[in-house]
Design an enzyme around this catalytic site. Structure first.
Site, mmCIF file in Angstrom:
data_model
loop_
_atom_site.group_PDB
_atom_site.id
_atom_site.type_symbol
_atom_site.label_atom_id
_atom_site.label_comp_id
_atom_site.label_asym_id
_atom_site.label_seq_id
_atom_site.Cartn_x
_atom_site.Cartn_y
_atom_site.Cartn_z
ATOM 1 C CG HIS A 130 -90.063 57.039 0.735
ATOM 2 N ND1 HIS A 130 -90.654 57.731 -0.384
ATOM 3 C CD2 HIS A 130 -90.836 55.837 0.329
ATOM 4 C CE1 HIS A 130 -91.535 57.385 -0.994
ATOM 5 N NE2 HIS A 130 -91.561 56.186 -0.880
ATOM 6 C CB SER A 160 -94.872 55.833 -0.414
ATOM 7 O OG SER A 160 -96.079 55.564 -0.387
ATOM 8 C CD GLU A 177 -97.958 54.205 2.516
ATOM 9 O OE1 GLU A 177 -97.727 55.473 2.405
ATOM 10 O OE2 GLU A 177 -96.878 53.551 3.149
ATOM 11 C CG ASP A 215 -93.606 39.737 6.129
ATOM 12 O OD1 ASP A 215 -94.570 40.185 6.282
ATOM 13 O OD2 ASP A 215 -93.022 40.253 5.208
ATOM 14 C CE LYS A 217 -97.084 52.508 6.139
ATOM 15 N NZ LYS A 217 -95.601 51.662 6.149
ATOM 16 C CG ASN A 262 -95.194 58.805 -4.083
ATOM 17 O OD1 ASN A 262 -95.645 58.495 -5.027
ATOM 18 N ND2 ASN A 262 -94.790 58.115 -2.872
#
Length: 317
Positions: free
Chosen positions: A141, A120, A93, A33, A98, A191
């Protein structure tokens, strides 16, 4: 290559849940992390959470021990991915986050490692621009909460090496999940459908047709009641595509282009494909539906029994 060792970058509730899923399937999973201390805290949380869920019957006996056995924490992203066969990114997100994380992953990973994003909604092709070797990159995903939601989207961008995909699908299926292979598009399938539903639900409230509470009641107790068992195409095939065509005419007459009749539906009906009653439909052929109807009725009755057993969701009107 055979996928064995997995690195999970981003060990929060989404990434941590994915890590639990892989660990229960017997794969060694190395967590990383934002910093070493946060990774250690997340590792402890995931183990404690697994024990709690097993105690409440949400995990099978022995699955918490598998989580504790197969999860470990790395001091850094670089150390987590260095020897991994498969690397799953599950950071927030935001494209800039990213991008930075994917660059770090590629710089430290083996050249033959597979890198997957759990985004997502962000197009996989856009994220692939962060990498020098984007052919070994794709979207995988999972949905939250990962341990309990069975469907997983596998998304290829234009440059994905398709020979990798069966191996990734096999890895995901080894966890008991179901995979759907998709082409790249913002929001993919899950989504895109989920947000389209929410948009129309908000419009219904804004138009004064119903309250938010009443929209939720109708959604979960009517067509939503069918969705655990049948997707929209199967539901339409059983109802009759000619009926859907007539209903779309009413919508189009009243709402215009927003509810224009889909060309694919017009074409099927024009060719005599009316669903299960005649000619077959989108996904179900025509024929005797006795067994299908019996399954449907049993499924809905069992779901109603389960809901009665569980009672109302706490805090939801």
């Amino acid at each position: 290559m055979a996928i064995n060792t997995i690195a999970l970058v981003g060990a929060g509730y989404m990434g941590g849940g994915i890590a639990q899923v892989f660990a229960i399937a017997g794969h060694p999973v190395i967590l990383a992390d934002a910093d070493a201390e946060l990774t250690k805290r997340n590792l402890a949380r995931l183990i404690a959470e697994a024990k709690d869920w097993e105690g409440r019957g949400l995990f099978l006996p022995g699955q918490a021990a598998l989580v504790e056995k197969h999860l470990s924490a790395a001091p850094s992203i670089e150390e987590a991915v260095a020897d991994a066969d498969y690397i799953q990114e599950a950071v927030p997100e935001k494209p800039e986050i990213k991008d930075a994380v994917l660059r770090r992953i590629e710089a430290a990973a083996r050249p033959d490692a597979i890198i997957a994003s759990n985004t997502s909604t962000l197009p996989i092709g856009g994220l692939a621009k962060s990498l020098n070797k984007a052919d070994r990159f794709l979207g995988v995903h999972f949905s939250n909460p990962s341990p309990f939601i069975p469907g997983v989207e596998v998304i290829l961008h234009a440059g994905t090496d398709e020979s990798l995909v069966p191996e990734v699908e096999e890895l995901v299926r080894s966890t008991g999940k179901l995979t759907a292979r998709l082409s790249d598009s913002p929001g993919f399938v899950l989504n895109r459908l989920q947000y389209a539903l929410l948009k129309e639900a908000i419009s219904i409230v804004d138009d004064g047709v119903a309250s938010a509470e009443d929209v939720d009641i109708i959604t979960r107790t009517t067509f939503g009641f069918r969705l655990p068992f049948f997707g929209p195409f199967a539901i339409a095939d059983m109802a009759g595509l000619d009926i859907y065509l007539d209903c779309f005419k009413t919508f189009e007459d009243n709402f215009g282009e927003r509810f224009a009749t889909p060309e694919g539906l017009k074409k099927l009906v024009a060719e005599g494909h009316l669903g299960t009653k005649s000619g077959g439909g989108f996904v179900i052929p025509a024929g005797d539906t006795t067994d299908l109807v019996a399954y449907r009725n049993t499924a809905y009755a069992r779901l109603q029994q389960l809901l009665a057993e569980l009672g109302e969701a706490p805090g939801v009107k």
